[in-house]
Scaffold this motif. Structure first.
Motif, PDB file in Angstrom:
ATOM      1  N   PRO A 196      -6.590   9.537   9.628  1.00  0.00           N
ATOM      2  CA  PRO A 196      -5.185   9.957   9.688  1.00  0.00           C
ATOM      3  C   PRO A 196      -4.288   9.187   8.732  1.00  0.00           C
ATOM      4  N   PHE A 197      -4.853   8.243   7.993  1.00  0.00           N
ATOM      5  CA  PHE A 197      -4.001   7.391   7.151  1.00  0.00           C
ATOM      6  C   PHE A 197      -3.460   8.135   5.940  1.00  0.00           C
ATOM      7  N   SER A 198      -2.167   7.948   5.709  1.00  0.00           N
ATOM      8  CA  SER A 198      -1.579   8.301   4.418  1.00  0.00           C
ATOM      9  C   SER A 198      -0.579   7.200   4.079  1.00  0.00           C
ATOM     10  N   SER A 199      -0.328   7.028   2.795  1.00  0.00           N
ATOM     11  CA  SER A 199       0.543   5.925   2.354  1.00  0.00           C
ATOM     12  C   SER A 199       1.939   6.012   2.933  1.00  0.00           C
ATOM     13  N   ASP A 200       2.387   7.241   3.239  1.00  0.00           N
ATOM     14  CA  ASP A 200       3.770   7.380   3.703  1.00  0.00           C
ATOM     15  C   ASP A 200       3.903   7.569   5.212  1.00  0.00           C
ATOM     16  N   ALA A 201       2.808   7.390   5.936  1.00  0.00           N
ATOM     17  CA  ALA A 201       2.884   7.519   7.399  1.00  0.00           C
ATOM     18  C   ALA A 201       3.604   6.311   7.992  1.00  0.00           C
ATOM     19  N   THR A 202       4.384   6.538   9.025  1.00  0.00           N
ATOM     20  CA  THR A 202       5.055   5.403   9.665  1.00  0.00           C
ATOM     21  C   THR A 202       4.063   4.645  10.549  1.00  0.00           C
ATOM     22  N   GLU A 203       4.220   3.332  10.588  1.00  0.00           N
ATOM     23  CA  GLU A 203       3.291   2.459  11.315  1.00  0.00           C
ATOM     24  C   GLU A 203       4.087   1.391  12.059  1.00  0.00           C
ATOM     25  N   ASP A 204       3.471   0.807  13.071  1.00  0.00           N
ATOM     26  CA  ASP A 204       4.072  -0.349  13.740  1.00  0.00           C
ATOM     27  C   ASP A 204       3.687  -1.595  12.938  1.00  0.00           C
ATOM     28  N   GLY A 205       4.667  -2.354  12.532  1.00  0.00           N
ATOM     29  CA  GLY A 205       4.320  -3.503  11.715  1.00  0.00           C
ATOM     30  C   GLY A 205       5.470  -4.472  11.503  1.00  0.00           C
ATOM     31  N   VAL A 206       5.178  -5.467  10.697  1.00  0.00           N
ATOM     32  CA  VAL A 206       6.167  -6.468  10.282  1.00  0.00           C
ATOM     33  C   VAL A 206       6.108  -6.549   8.764  1.00  0.00           C
ATOM     34  N   GLU A 207       7.268  -6.530   8.150  1.00  0.00           N
ATOM     35  CA  GLU A 207       7.327  -6.575   6.685  1.00  0.00           C
ATOM     36  C   GLU A 207       8.321  -7.633   6.243  1.00  0.00           C
ATOM     37  N   LEU A 208       7.964  -8.354   5.212  1.00  0.00           N
ATOM     38  CA  LEU A 208       8.905  -9.255   4.547  1.00  0.00           C
ATOM     39  C   LEU A 208       9.195  -8.658   3.181  1.00  0.00           C
ATOM     40  N   ASN A 209      10.460  -8.556   2.846  1.00  0.00           N
ATOM     41  CA  ASN A 209      10.783  -8.097   1.491  1.00  0.00           C
ATOM     42  C   ASN A 209      11.948  -8.906   0.946  1.00  0.00           C
ATOM     43  N   ALA A 210      12.030  -8.964  -0.361  1.00  0.00           N
ATOM     44  CA  ALA A 210      13.073  -9.783  -0.970  1.00  0.00           C
ATOM     45  C   ALA A 210      13.387  -9.304  -2.372  1.00  0.00           C
ATOM     46  N   LEU A 211      14.629  -9.497  -2.751  1.00  0.00           N
ATOM     47  CA  LEU A 211      15.042  -9.305  -4.128  1.00  0.00           C
ATOM     48  C   LEU A 211      14.950 -10.655  -4.819  1.00  0.00           C
TER      49      LEU A 211
END
Lengths: 434, 119
Positions: free
Chosen positions: A224-239
């Motif tokens: 069922p995986f696709s790159s744009d599927a929503t998932e439960d997770g934790v993300e760190l992002n930064a500029l």
């Protein structure tokens, strides 16, 4: 006329062409932001839900208006005048909720049921988004209704009438919080259910959200995986600086003891930077870079999934990865997008005997903006997909028109070429947000 | 003395309540500036602004920003740096139909109006 006369091919191609039409696209175009900031949709969008450069900066800034300074005294005073309750409690002054609805009309010369013209009241989606005193951003998408498959029914109520397909079960698509610039660092912490930051564009960030890009929405085998599927997770992002954006995260996939991991990096050259600040332009001299902006992105995702047994434990595990590269080029009214993804799945059919599949998919799209603000966009999309079943190509010319900024009309025509034959489908859609 | 008082009252009656340095006509969406006292080059610039800018937003947004020194949507200071940044933003908007000369004219006018508003 439209399809070669091979039943299997007909069924296959109809599936390819029509499957994406049966699921509602999520949208980040939410009028709650317009109401909150007292500004028009075109501040952040071309034709909604596609984001412009400023809209992208707003998204990256955790749903806080870009380059908003704490020292903007007048703004703070205006915000707090008579609204002390809001400032102290952190509650938004308005309920930050929006609705998006869509209906569509599909024309298929070779429809299996003979219904060549199919009118569908497709979906209605509830969205919420905003920020709590600029400390945390939040976003939610809940699919209230999306039209399901046609099923016979003896019940006389309209919702169960055999002439009106029943709806799919309502479901939560996205719900996440972003702790902005955690502990005074440039790092934002995203927690909840969301689309992992892989592609340069969220799946909703399209002039034509349906169907989504083959390069990010394709699946392999039974996985069922696709790159744009929503998932439960934790993300760190930064500029990092104003023009380099990095993101990385883990996804909690149920039924196993492993977590998925992913990473993204993007660099913007020219144009409005990721913080929403305009480039330096000499008003006395002309330069190519006055109007040109190029954004380059790359991503990787490594994960594992399987077929659940009666106890909800994943069996016959499939280890998979996706590696992608993308480019977004904007020059005056011309907008070009390119996306490519390469994948490997060790056991996508969850078989006892593993059969690995290598996959690849490309999407190229060109848009031309007309109107001021933008309200008419002709576009052309080319897609290539090989997910282990042979190469499928899709060519889609389309036109989108927005007579009002919260109303979108679109007409698209898709020509599909697959090993089994060719297929054509025309599709008109109307969507509005409020 | 009586004449002076009457004259002062007449001046006060015709003066705008919005800002001492800017003569504003109308309210809301119909808000505009009275360019009669502008220098000739600024009158020409005002014509550009009056025609081009209203394609996407009212003049009220610009006038309020100049009067208050704060951009009404972002809450950011609206100063000479901001006028150029907004000019560039509008120049780069797809099909804003503004060329560099028109954007420069609008930026020059906003800078002039900021100076007038400070008086």
């Amino acid at each position: 006329m439209f399809l070669k006369k091979h039943t299997a091919a007909v069924m296959f191609l109809l599936g390819i062409s029509s499957a994406p039409l049966l699921t509602p696209g999520t949208a980040n175009a939410i009028p709650a932001f317009s109401r909150q900031h007292k500004t028009e949709c075109s501040t952040c969008h071309t034709i909604y839900p596609e984001l412009n450069e400023f809209g992208d900066a707003f998204l990256k800034n955790g749903y806080v208006y870009p380059h908003k300074k704490e020292g903007a005294k007048a703004a703070t005073q205006a915000e707090s005048a008579g609204n002390e309750w809001s400032v102290i409690s952190g509650l938004p002054q308005q309920i930050p909720i929006s609705l998006t609805a869509s209906a569509d009309l599909a024309y298929d010369e070779d429809a299996v049921d003979g219904n060549k013209v199919d009118l569908s009241t497709r979906s209605i989606t509830l969205q919420a988004g905003g920020s709590f005193r600029d400390l945390a951003g939040f976003f939610a998408t809940y699919n209230l209704y999306s039209q399901g498959m046609q099923r016979a029914s003896s019940l006389p109520t309209p919702a169960n009438n055999s002439n009106v397909p029943s709806g799919n079960s309502p479901d939560l698509d996205e719900l996440f919080l972003v702790w902005r610039q955690a502990l005074g660092t440039p790092v934002n912490v995203k927690l909840g259910r969301f689309e992992p930051k892989l592609s340069l564009w969220k799946k909703s960030n399209r002039i034509l959200p349906v169907p989504s890009y083959a390069s990010t929405t394709y699946r392999v085998g039974l996985s069922p995986f696709s790159s744009d599927a929503t998932e439960d997770g934790v993300e760190l992002n930064a500029l990092l600086g104003n023009r380099l954006f990095v993101a990385g995260g883990v996804v909690d996939r149920n039924g196993q003891d492993r977590k998925d991991g992913y990473g993204h990096i993007s660099l913007k050259i020219g144009g409005t930077d990721f913080k929403g600040q305009e480039p330096e332009v000499d008003l006395e001299k002309d330069s190519l870079w006055d109007f040109l902006s190029v954004t380059l992105g790359g991503f990787g995702y490594w994960g594992q999934n399987g077929e659940f047994d009666a106890n909800g434990v994943a069996q016959n595990l499939n280890s998979f990865r996706r590696i992608g590269a993308e480019a977004d080029i904007l020059y005056k009214r011309l907008h070009l997008k390119g996306s490519g993804s390469f994948g490997h799945d060790s056991n996508p059919d969850f078989g006892v005997f593993k059969t690995a599949v290598d996959s690849k998919a490309y999407t190229l799209e060109g848009e031309y903006y007309l109107g001021a603000p933008v309200n008419l966009v002709p576009l052309f999309r080319y897609e290539y997909l090989n997910a282990g079943d042979g190469a499928i190509k899709r060519l889609t010319p389309a036109i989108a028109y927005s007579p009002l900024q919260n109303l979108r009309l679109s007409v698209e025509y898709t020509h599909s070429i697959a090993p089994e034959g060719t297929g054509n489908i025309a599709f008109a859609s109307i969507a509005f947000s409020l | 003395m009586k004449k002076l008082v009457v004259t002062m009252l007449l001046v006060a009656a015709t003066a705008t309540t919005a800002h001492a340095g800017l003569k504003v006509i109308g309210k809301g969406d119909a808000m505009r500036l009275d360019p009669s006292a502008f220098p000739p080059n600024m009158k020409a610039n005002y014509e550009i602004m009056r025609v081009k800018c209203v394609k996407c937003h009212t003049l009220e947004r610009t006038i309020v920003a100049i009067q208050t020194g704060v951009a009404p949507i972002s809450g950011q200071p609206f100063d000479r740096n901001a006028t150029k940044a907004y000019g560039i933003k509008m120049l780069r908007k797809p099909d804003s139909n503004m060329n560099k000369a028109e954007v420069k004219a609008s930026v020059d006018l906003m800078n002039y109006l900021l100076s007038e508003a400070e008086k």
